[in-house]
Design a protein around this motif. Structure first.
Motif, PDB file in Angstrom:
ATOM      1  N   UNK A  35      66.248 -45.064 -42.040  1.00 18.31           N
ATOM      2  CA  UNK A  35      67.502 -45.309 -42.760  1.00 18.31           C
ATOM      3  C   UNK A  35      68.325 -44.027 -42.840  1.00 18.31           C
ATOM      4  N   UNK A  36      67.659 -42.924 -43.168  1.00 19.06           N
ATOM      5  CA  UNK A  36      68.392 -41.662 -43.259  1.00 19.06           C
ATOM      6  C   UNK A  36      68.988 -41.312 -41.897  1.00 19.06           C
ATOM      7  N   UNK A  37      68.210 -41.520 -40.843  1.00 21.69           N
ATOM      8  CA  UNK A  37      68.699 -41.160 -39.513  1.00 21.69           C
ATOM      9  C   UNK A  37      69.920 -41.994 -39.144  1.00 21.69           C
ATOM     10  N   UNK A  38      69.922 -43.266 -39.512  1.00 25.05           N
ATOM     11  CA  UNK A  38      71.038 -44.130 -39.117  1.00 25.05           C
ATOM     12  C   UNK A  38      72.349 -43.570 -39.636  1.00 25.05           C
ATOM     13  N   UNK A  39      72.390 -43.263 -40.915  1.00 29.36           N
ATOM     14  CA  UNK A  39      73.687 -42.822 -41.414  1.00 29.36           C
ATOM     15  C   UNK A  39      74.010 -41.400 -41.015  1.00 29.36           C
ATOM     16  N   UNK A  40      72.966 -40.589 -40.832  1.00 27.85           N
ATOM     17  CA  UNK A  40      73.225 -39.240 -40.328  1.00 27.85           C
ATOM     18  C   UNK A  40      73.872 -39.332 -38.958  1.00 27.85           C
ATOM     19  N   UNK A  41      73.364 -40.232 -38.131  1.00 31.35           N
ATOM     20  CA  UNK A  41      73.886 -40.329 -36.771  1.00 31.35           C
ATOM     21  C   UNK A  41      75.308 -40.880 -36.780  1.00 31.35           C
ATOM     22  N   UNK A  42      75.579 -41.796 -37.692  1.00 26.32           N
ATOM     23  CA  UNK A  42      76.960 -42.275 -37.786  1.00 26.32           C
ATOM     24  C   UNK A  42      77.879 -41.126 -38.182  1.00 26.32           C
ATOM     25  N   UNK A  43      77.398 -40.279 -39.068  1.00 25.05           N
ATOM     26  CA  UNK A  43      78.209 -39.118 -39.437  1.00 25.05           C
ATOM     27  C   UNK A  43      78.398 -38.204 -38.239  1.00 25.05           C
ATOM     28  N   UNK A  44      77.376 -38.141 -37.401  1.00 21.99           N
ATOM     29  CA  UNK A  44      77.452 -37.243 -36.249  1.00 21.99           C
ATOM     30  C   UNK A  44      78.435 -37.727 -35.203  1.00 21.99           C
ATOM     31  N   UNK A  45      78.697 -39.012 -35.159  1.00 21.05           N
ATOM     32  CA  UNK A  45      79.743 -39.483 -34.245  1.00 21.05           C
ATOM     33  C   UNK A  45      81.001 -38.674 -34.508  1.00 21.05           C
ATOM     34  N   UNK A  46      81.240 -38.392 -35.777  1.00 19.54           N
ATOM     35  CA  UNK A  46      82.406 -37.584 -36.131  1.00 19.54           C
ATOM     36  C   UNK A  46      82.071 -36.108 -36.114  1.00 19.54           C
ATOM     37  N   UNK A  47      80.925 -35.763 -36.661  1.00 18.07           N
ATOM     38  CA  UNK A  47      80.564 -34.352 -36.806  1.00 18.07           C
ATOM     39  C   UNK A  47      80.412 -33.623 -35.480  1.00 18.07           C
ATOM     40  N   UNK A  48      80.028 -34.356 -34.429  1.00 13.69           N
ATOM     41  CA  UNK A  48      79.797 -33.711 -33.140  1.00 13.69           C
ATOM     42  C   UNK A  48      81.092 -33.393 -32.403  1.00 13.69           C
ATOM     43  N   UNK A  49      82.215 -33.940 -32.857  1.00 14.98           N
ATOM     44  CA  UNK A  49      83.475 -33.638 -32.194  1.00 14.98           C
ATOM     45  C   UNK A  49      83.994 -32.300 -32.687  1.00 14.98           C
ATOM     46  N   UNK A  50      85.061 -31.843 -32.039  1.00 11.23           N
ATOM     47  CA  UNK A  50      85.626 -30.560 -32.444  1.00 11.23           C
ATOM     48  C   UNK A  50      86.812 -30.736 -33.391  1.00 11.23           C
ATOM     49  N   UNK A  51      87.017 -31.954 -33.875  1.00  8.61           N
ATOM     50  CA  UNK A  51      88.259 -32.209 -34.607  1.00  8.61           C
ATOM     51  C   UNK A  51      88.242 -31.649 -36.025  1.00  8.61           C
ATOM     52  N   UNK A  52      89.397 -31.151 -36.475  1.00  3.29           N
ATOM     53  CA  UNK A  52      89.480 -30.631 -37.846  1.00  3.29           C
ATOM     54  C   UNK A  52      89.186 -31.751 -38.843  1.00  3.29           C
TER      55      UNK A  52
END
Lengths: 454, 228, 78
Positions: A210-227
């Protein structure tokens, strides 16, 4: 004690399965209509292309992705909370866990579909299987959502086996279905032991998934370079947000079904008070994360980051931002920290506020960043179209319909766990309590003294 | 293997937008309806960006910059693509495979230059435009992402021609449409690895800079600062 | 319904979970081979797939454990 003797004590929990009121059907018809409207919207979009949405450039992700993150967030209600409560041996969990797990299952299925709805070419979805790249966070997401869905369905099903056996033994409707699903459970000690062992393995496994699922969803955004997205805090921030909205959704569902199915005897005020406290704690945690996230951005004062920051604080999204702060911080904290307002209606208001606020939070995370690209483009605009709103409404009604359907097939409150609580827990808890106390050393001694008292 | 790059001299650029138009025609970029254009769905591979306004109205001196795909050496769009619809060729060109794209638009969200454009829908093009379609470039269907490819179809044609004539590809054989059309010759194009080439020299000029270089994307389109 | 039919249906539903686990494994192996062919982030692909495959196999294993132990002890009781 055999199963046949246990029936009538918890009759109230069986009743929703066998008795259906007329208003139930009315609600089903209305929701089905809404759902079909959403399906129609999607078919329109399928033919017309994503032009049917309000998305544009630079706001190339909008409602669907917001709903995706939101729904998956709600899904954390369930499995995670129920696993944590089981693991920590919180006795008051017994009437709560089942509903929490059902939320997870249904919402996950709905949320998981949203990225597909968001695709420009859903007909090419098989390319993901044929030529997928495991480096892309979207693939991580696909994997983790599938794993979570599998895990939470199993985690919903396995603790339900004894209840299905009860339904099977009762006779009546859908005999064969219950017979198949009960897996020959008869309540022998060995069967019970095997089941408990499996539940223990599952609840330990489900938490990291469960923790990994939402972490990974956050990473969809976090892994980009966008401000506004490229932030190390995003993983845990999203997990906290997910648990937060999850608890709130759980409370709403509990209050609604308590009212409809007359579960007042099972879901007592104390349950809501405990959940309210949990909600308050997570609310403060969420506020802390939000504060940390925005303060570092502000202090660093990087121009691209500041454009997004100001757009949220004082620009086009300011009303949403401050409404979110109100819904997610002020409202729940004021209601839940005050004894007078921490009643069931009060907790309901706070929970509705939190669910709304968390939806806004997803909106505020996703759109302002896209609307303010790094290069000096004009600020983007985004207004959702009827299609997008229709599909969101369809998602919501699918959730309620799913829940209602479930309530007609299986008990919404775990019957065997309630019985187990009644039969064993009083003893078990008093033994445990004595163990905590000073002066008591050996378990066997405690056992004896409790037995003597009883 | 050459490494294709571009240098745009902002000192020479007059913002006439000839490159913008040439690009749009050369690559069959969809012309959208007025409504859609108003709603931010206009499609350009080459776009004139207004970087800043100097002076007060009515004596405004806008500083503009023609922006195509930066053809990064470390492209962030490729990293996130889930289906290999975008990849870096050996000659450094970041290419798109339109039939592979599933339209998730992750690359659009991750491009720091906001270069990629999406076919929100496919509208009927004016008859005159359809007659002008470039047969060398595929017309993209709705629901896929597209972007500047350094007119890679021209490279294919040029190299085949060179092969037929039994010779190596000469520096001037392959140039993108924007380079060809620029009336003031502000855009130079060629092999960055060939240190004698005009573009390579220009890219090492003291005025040279790359857009958002600090992000580590290593853009292969560079600019020469305007001298005041 | 006969006990035999019920048992077979149960086995079929259980096998769905194994089908999922096996197909996920097969899919990941396929993706890793493609990544290797195209020389595109092999190590990342490999490590992600190892983690994911394990999770799916354990889940299927737990479910099967429940199924078979329930049935085994069911017979013992009678």
């Amino acid at each position: 004690m055999s199963y046949q003797d246990l029936h009538d004590e918890d009759e109230a929990l069986f009743r929703p399965i066998y008795e259906t009121s007329r208003s139930f059907y009315v609600v089903v018809i209305v929701l089905t209509a809404v759902f079909l409207f959403g399906v129609g919207c999607y078919i329109h979009q399928l033919f017309y292309g994503l032009g049917a949405t309000g998305m544009n450039e630079p706001v190339s992700w909008a409602f669907y992705i917001v709903d995706f993150v939101f729904f998956i967030g709600i899904s954390h209600a369930g499995t995670l909370i129920s696993a944590i409560l089981r693991l920590s041996k919180a006795e008051w969990r017994r009437p709560i866990t089942r509903m929490a797990e059902v939320i997870t299952g249904i919402v996950l299925a709905i949320g998981g579909l949203h990225p597909v709805i968001d695709l420009g070419r859903p007909d090419r979805i098989l390319h993901l299987f044929e030529r997928g790249r495991l480096q892309s966070p979207l693939l991580w997401d696909l994997t983790s959502v599938t794993a979570y869905f599998t895990a939470s369905t199993i985690y919903l099903y396995v603790p339900m086996i004894p209840d299905i056996a009860l339904l099977r033994d009762r006779g009546g409707k859908l005999q064969n279905l219950y017979r198949i699903l009960a897996w020959g459970y008869k309540g022998t000690p060995k069967q019970k032991h095997a089941l408990e062992r499996a539940i223990n393995i599952l609840m330990v496994m489900v938490i990291p998934i469960a923790v990994s699922v939402h972490t990974i969803i956050a990473w969809i955004f976090g892994m980009t370079l966008q401000p506004g997205w490229h932030s190390t805090i995003f993983g845990p921030y999203f997990v906290v947000g997910a648990i937060y909205s999850g608890i709130a959704a759980l409370v709403i569902v509990m209050i609604v079904f308590r009212k409809i199915f007359h579960f007042e005897d099972y879901l007592k005020e104390i349950h809501f008070k405990y959940l309210g406290t949990l909600l308050l704690v997570v609310s403060l945690l969420w506020t802390y994360f939000t504060f940390a996230e925005y303060l570092t951005t502000f202090y660093g004062h990087e121009p691209a980051e500041m454009r997004v920051f100001l757009y949220k604080f004082a620009g086009g999204y300011a009303p949403f931002f401050w409404l979110m702060v109100f819904c997610n911080f002020l409202l729940p904290v004021i209601i839940l920290s005050n004894k007078k307002t921490k009643t069931i209606p009060g907790i309901l208001v706070a929970s509705i506020g939190v669910v709304l606020g968390m939806w806004l939070e997803r909106l505020i995370i996703i759109i302002p960043t896209l609307a303010n690209p790094r290069l000096p483009y004009p600020t983007g605009i985004y207004i959702p179209s009827v299609t997008e709103i229709g599909i969101f409404a369809a998602g919501m009604s699918a959730f309620i319909l799913g829940f209602m359907g479930f309530s007609k097939l299986f008990p919404l409150i775990s019957i065997w766990e309630t019985k187990e609580g009644r039969q064993h827990s009083v003893h078990e808890v008093s033994v445990r309590l004595r163990e905590y106390l000073p002066g008591q050393r050996e378990e066997s001694g405690v056992e004896a003294s409790v037995k003597a008292e009883l | 293997m050459p490494k294709y790059g571009m240098v745009i001299d902002l000192n020479k650029c007059t913002s006439c937008q000839a490159c913008v138009t040439a690009c749009k025609v050369e690559n069959n970029v969809q012309i959208v309806s007025e409504d859609d254009a108003q709603n931010g769905r206009a499609m350009f591979w080459m776009k004139m960006l207004t970087m800043e306004f100097d002076g007060d109205y009515p004596n405004i001196k806008p500083k503009t910059l023609p922006r195509n795909c930066m053809q990064c050496d470390e492209p962030s769009c490729i990293k996130v693509c889930p289906v290999r619809a975008t990849y870096k060729r050996d000659d450094g060109i970041v290419a798109q495979i339109y039939p592979q794209c599933i339209g998730c638009r992750y690359c659009m969200a991750n491009c720091p230059y906001t270069v990629k454009v999406f076919n929100w829908d496919r509208e009927e093009q004016p008859k005159e435009i359809e007659k002008l379609y470039n047969p060398d470039v595929s017309v993209r269907p709705k629901g896929v992402v597209e972007k500047c490819t350094f007119c890679v179809h021209r490279l294919q044609i040029a190299s085949e021609k060179a092969k037929a004539e039994h010779r190596e590809l000469a520096p001037g054989d392959y140039v993108p449409a924007c380079v060809e059309v620029c009336p003031v010759g502000a855009i130079s194009f060629g092999d960055l690895d060939d240190r004698k080439s005009e573009v390579s020299k220009a890219s090492r000029d003291y005025r040279a800079f790359g857009l958002l270089e600090e992000l580590g994307t290593v853009p292969k389109v560079r600019y020469l600062n305007a001298i005041e | 319904m006969k006990d035999r039919t019920v048992y077979i249906i149960q086995l079929i539903t259980l096998s769905f979970n194994w089908i999922l686990a096996v197909s996920v494994t097969w899919w990941f192996i396929h993706l890793v081979t493609v990544a290797d062919e195209l020389n595109d982030t092999q190590t990342a692909s490999l490590s992600i797939s190892i983690v994911a495959i394990t999770v799916f196999w354990i889940l299927a294993g737990v479910l099967s454990y429940v199924f078979f132990s329930l049935h085994k002890h069911d017979e013992e009781a009678e």
